[in-house]
Design a protein around this motif. Structure first.
Motif, PDB file in Angstrom:
ATOM      1  N   HIS A 140      33.927  44.051  52.923  1.00 12.21           N
ATOM      2  CA  HIS A 140      34.063  44.259  54.366  1.00 12.21           C
ATOM      3  C   HIS A 140      35.462  43.961  54.885  1.00 12.21           C
ATOM      4  CE1 HIS A 140      29.828  45.007  55.713  1.00 12.21           C
ATOM      5  NE2 HIS A 140      29.629  44.611  54.466  1.00 12.21           N
ATOM      6  N   SER A 141      36.369  43.557  53.989  1.00 11.54           N
ATOM      7  CA  SER A 141      37.758  43.378  54.405  1.00 11.54           C
ATOM      8  C   SER A 141      38.662  44.481  53.843  1.00 11.54           C
ATOM      9  CB  SER A 141      38.286  42.011  53.947  1.00 11.54           C
ATOM     10  OG  SER A 141      38.319  41.918  52.534  1.00 11.54           O
ATOM     11  N   GLY A 142      38.049  45.459  53.189  1.00  9.97           N
ATOM     12  CA  GLY A 142      38.814  46.566  52.628  1.00  9.97           C
ATOM     13  C   GLY A 142      39.417  46.260  51.274  1.00  9.97           C
ATOM     14  N   ARG A 143      39.027  45.146  50.653  1.00  8.15           N
ATOM     15  CA  ARG A 143      39.567  44.777  49.356  1.00  8.15           C
ATOM     16  C   ARG A 143      38.694  45.328  48.228  1.00  8.15           C
ATOM     17  NH1 ARG A 143      41.145  41.074  52.986  1.00  8.15           N
ATOM     18  NH2 ARG A 143      43.170  40.031  52.674  1.00  8.15           N
ATOM     19  N   ALA A 144      39.256  45.311  47.027  1.00 10.08           N
ATOM     20  CA  ALA A 144      38.518  45.786  45.854  1.00 10.08           C
ATOM     21  C   ALA A 144      37.356  44.840  45.555  1.00 10.08           C
ATOM     22  CB  ALA A 144      39.453  45.864  44.649  1.00 10.08           C
ATOM     23  N   LEU A 145      36.264  45.389  45.019  1.00 11.93           N
ATOM     24  CA  LEU A 145      35.097  44.583  44.673  1.00 11.93           C
ATOM     25  C   LEU A 145      35.323  43.921  43.314  1.00 11.93           C
ATOM     26  CD1 LEU A 145      32.130  46.809  45.896  1.00 11.93           C
ATOM     27  CD2 LEU A 145      33.012  44.708  46.922  1.00 11.93           C
ATOM     28  N   VAL A 146      36.169  42.906  43.340  1.00 11.81           N
ATOM     29  CA  VAL A 146      36.466  42.121  42.143  1.00 11.81           C
ATOM     30  C   VAL A 146      36.291  40.644  42.490  1.00 11.81           C
ATOM     31  CG1 VAL A 146      38.066  43.839  41.216  1.00 11.81           C
ATOM     32  CG2 VAL A 146      38.939  42.005  42.686  1.00 11.81           C
ATOM     33  N   MET A 147      36.128  39.842  41.458  1.00 12.87           N
ATOM     34  CA  MET A 147      35.965  38.401  41.629  1.00 12.87           C
ATOM     35  C   MET A 147      37.341  37.750  41.577  1.00 12.87           C
ATOM     36  SD  MET A 147      33.459  36.156  41.996  1.00 12.87           S
ATOM     37  CE  MET A 147      33.050  34.415  41.733  1.00 12.87           C
ATOM     38  N   PRO A 148      37.881  37.274  42.707  1.00 11.32           N
ATOM     39  CA  PRO A 148      39.220  36.662  42.711  1.00 11.32           C
ATOM     40  C   PRO A 148      39.237  35.359  41.906  1.00 11.32           C
ATOM     41  CG  PRO A 148      38.489  37.214  44.940  1.00 11.32           C
ATOM     42  CD  PRO A 148      37.305  37.339  44.045  1.00 11.32           C
ATOM     43  N   ALA A 149      40.420  34.958  41.484  1.00  9.68           N
ATOM     44  CA  ALA A 149      40.563  33.738  40.684  1.00  9.68           C
ATOM     45  C   ALA A 149      40.048  32.508  41.429  1.00  9.68           C
ATOM     46  CB  ALA A 149      42.034  33.552  40.288  1.00  9.68           C
ATOM     47  N   VAL A 150      40.312  32.441  42.723  1.00  9.49           N
ATOM     48  CA  VAL A 150      39.848  31.289  43.503  1.00  9.49           C
ATOM     49  C   VAL A 150      38.317  31.227  43.513  1.00  9.49           C
ATOM     50  CG1 VAL A 150      39.713  30.346  45.839  1.00  9.49           C
ATOM     51  CG2 VAL A 150      41.899  31.136  44.951  1.00  9.49           C
ATOM     52  N   ALA A 151      37.687  32.385  43.656  1.00  7.79           N
ATOM     53  CA  ALA A 151      36.224  32.416  43.655  1.00  7.79           C
ATOM     54  C   ALA A 151      35.666  32.014  42.290  1.00  7.79           C
ATOM     55  CB  ALA A 151      35.733  33.806  44.050  1.00  7.79           C
ATOM     56  N   TRP A 152      36.340  32.429  41.211  1.00  7.22           N
ATOM     57  CA  TRP A 152      35.916  32.005  39.877  1.00  7.22           C
ATOM     58  C   TRP A 152      36.012  30.481  39.744  1.00  7.22           C
ATOM     59  CZ3 TRP A 152      32.876  33.959  36.599  1.00  7.22           C
ATOM     60  CH2 TRP A 152      32.848  35.330  36.309  1.00  7.22           C
ATOM     61  N   PHE A 153      37.103  29.907  40.232  1.00  9.09           N
ATOM     62  CA  PHE A 153      37.240  28.449  40.166  1.00  9.09           C
ATOM     63  C   PHE A 153      36.075  27.773  40.877  1.00  9.09           C
ATOM     64  CE2 PHE A 153      38.412  24.614  42.516  1.00  9.09           C
ATOM     65  CZ  PHE A 153      38.726  23.767  41.464  1.00  9.09           C
ATOM     66  N   THR A 154      35.767  28.246  42.089  1.00  6.63           N
ATOM     67  CA  THR A 154      34.688  27.621  42.859  1.00  6.63           C
ATOM     68  C   THR A 154      33.354  27.797  42.170  1.00  6.63           C
ATOM     69  OG1 THR A 154      35.874  27.899  44.945  1.00  6.63           O
ATOM     70  CG2 THR A 154      33.480  27.665  45.073  1.00  6.63           C
ATOM     71  N   PHE A 155      33.097  28.992  41.665  1.00  7.48           N
ATOM     72  CA  PHE A 155      31.809  29.246  41.024  1.00  7.48           C
ATOM     73  C   PHE A 155      31.627  28.364  39.788  1.00  7.48           C
ATOM     74  CE2 PHE A 155      28.898  31.398  38.157  1.00  7.48           C
ATOM     75  CZ  PHE A 155      27.841  31.707  39.008  1.00  7.48           C
ATOM     76  N   VAL A 156      32.646  28.309  38.933  1.00 10.69           N
ATOM     77  CA  VAL A 156      32.546  27.492  37.720  1.00 10.69           C
ATOM     78  C   VAL A 156      32.440  26.011  38.085  1.00 10.69           C
ATOM     79  CG1 VAL A 156      33.752  26.757  35.630  1.00 10.69           C
ATOM     80  CG2 VAL A 156      33.720  29.180  36.279  1.00 10.69           C
TER      81      VAL A 156
END
Length: 409
Positions: free
Chosen positions: A339-355
């Motif tokens: 919804h922000s016009g960005r690619a549907l990929v998992m950013p590095a920051v989100a990976w850090f938080t998820f792990v």
């Protein structure tokens, strides 16, 4: 021109009001850190007496449950449902004046509640009424859409049922604040878990997760039988009823069949082959759900045999930190990217938080059985903040910025 739309100078709080998810996710992210900052301080102080915090009224543990179940997580839930309800039903988007009160009620309610937790006398009561007002604004916005839709969207109706049970839980909390009957606080907490959060989360998973996988995994077979949704919701209500009756030795009667259905869903939904990271985290988060229910079932069977809660609050935190926390990161990241016009990929920051949240969940679960449990609980609370802080900072900047593709919303 494209780069100019994403410069820091183009950020503005006014952009928060352009779409329900912008406002509500920004508030949810703020509430997430604020709620756990207080709770981590409380846990640290309870173990090492560093801050001199006094026991609030209501009891800190109950207040923590209320904040997380009725203020923090619902900020995200309303943001999602206010966005997707009209799309699911083929109706016009919800107007700004309808969702602004929802956000103001939830952020104002949590701020006042936390002020009360730190000793401001009327804060908890003021926070309750603000929260209830925000909730009613959301429910009274979503409810009429069910009457206006041309067909029958069962996922919307199931989510609305969960929200209705959430309102019932809020009313029970209000009754507790008014009359100080601990049974009402207990009922409110249980309604929040198995009446509101788990049904809404599973309903969204049932509709969206196979859809996500079908869009990117070649040959994926979408499996979303309505009988599964109905059976899981019925078993959630059965578990809730047994908890309200304090029939802990019988909870396994609901939990074991629920576990079977959740394992079946996980097996049928799990994508095989090459899976993008943004989809992978959705199903890894979902895997926490049958694990949490298996812990509830074990706890119930053990209680029926020994009369003791051998796992303490481990099942609840496998559900809250493991399942709710992991899926929150996965879903909010996906919605924010798209919804922000960005690619549907998992950013590095989100990976850090998820792990990181996987480790926090494990730490909090094992805190129930490790020596010096309070120290491990405090470490898990601090770990939550470390895990989520960079993710919150990133998505907060996105909600304050225009879409990268120049589109509205």
């Amino acid at each position: 021109m494209h780069a100019a739309t994403t410069r820091p100078s183009s950020r503005s709080p006014r952009l928060l009001t352009q779409a329900p998810h912008r406002l509500m996710f920004f508030i949810g992210a703020s509430n997430l850190l604020l709620a756990m900052a207080w709770w981590a301080m409380w846990l640290v102080d309870a173990r090492w007496q560093l801050f001199g915090l006094r026991q609030p009224t209501p009891y800190a543990g109950w207040l923590h449950a209320f904040v997380m179940q009725y203020q923090m997580l619902p900020s995200f839930i309303f943001g999602f449902l206010l966005t997707v309800f009209p799309r699911w039903m083929g109706l016009p988007e919800i107007e700004r004046w309808r969702y602004l009160p929802v956000g103001l009620g939830l952020i104002g309610g949590q701020l006042a509640t936390l002020a009360g937790a730190f000793g401001f006398g009327p804060g908890v009561v003021v926070g309750y009424w603000m929260t209830l007002a925000g909730w009613l604004a959301g429910v009274l916005t979503l409810g009429p859409l069910l009457l206006r839709e041309p067909g029958t969207t069962w996922h919307a109706r199931a989510c609305f049922l969960g929200l209705s049970l959430g309102v019932l839980g809020l009313l029970a909390w209000g009754g507790f604040l008014l009359g100080e009957d601990p049974r009402l606080a207990f009922a409110s907490i249980k309604l929040g878990t198995f009446g509101l959060l788990l049904p809404v989360y599973f309903c969204v998973a049932h509709r969206m997760f196979p859809f996500f996988a079908g869009n990117v995994v070649p040959g994926y077979v979408t499996w979303r039988p309505l009988w599964l949704l109905g059976a899981v919701l019925a078993l959630c209500v059965a578990h809730l009823t047994l908890e309200l009756l304090h029939a802990y030795a019988l909870l396994w009667l609901a939990d074991l069949p629920l576990l079977v259905l959740l394992l079946l869903a996980l097996w049928k939904w799990w994508p095989r082959g090459q899976v993008p990271g943004l989809l992978q985290v959705v199903f890894l988060g979902l895997a926490w759900l049958p694990l949490a229910i298996s812990l509830y079932a074990f706890q119930s069977i053990a209680y029926s045999l020994t009369g003791e809660f051998l796992l303490g609050r481990a099942p609840a935190h496998a559900l809250f930190v493991g399942f709710f926390g992991s899926v929150l990161v996965a879903m909010v990241t996906r919605v924010t990217q798209g919804h922000s016009g960005r690619a549907l990929v998992m950013p590095a920051v989100a990976w850090f938080t998820f792990v990181a949240i996987q480790f926090v969940a494990a730490m909090r679960i094992f805190a129930e059985v490790l020596p010096d449990g309070p120290a491990w609980q405090a470490a898990a609370g601090a770990g939550w903040l470390v895990a989520f802080a960079p993710w919150v900072a990133r998505i907060g900047r996105i909600y304050l910025s225009p879409r990268t593709d120049g589109k509205p919303g």
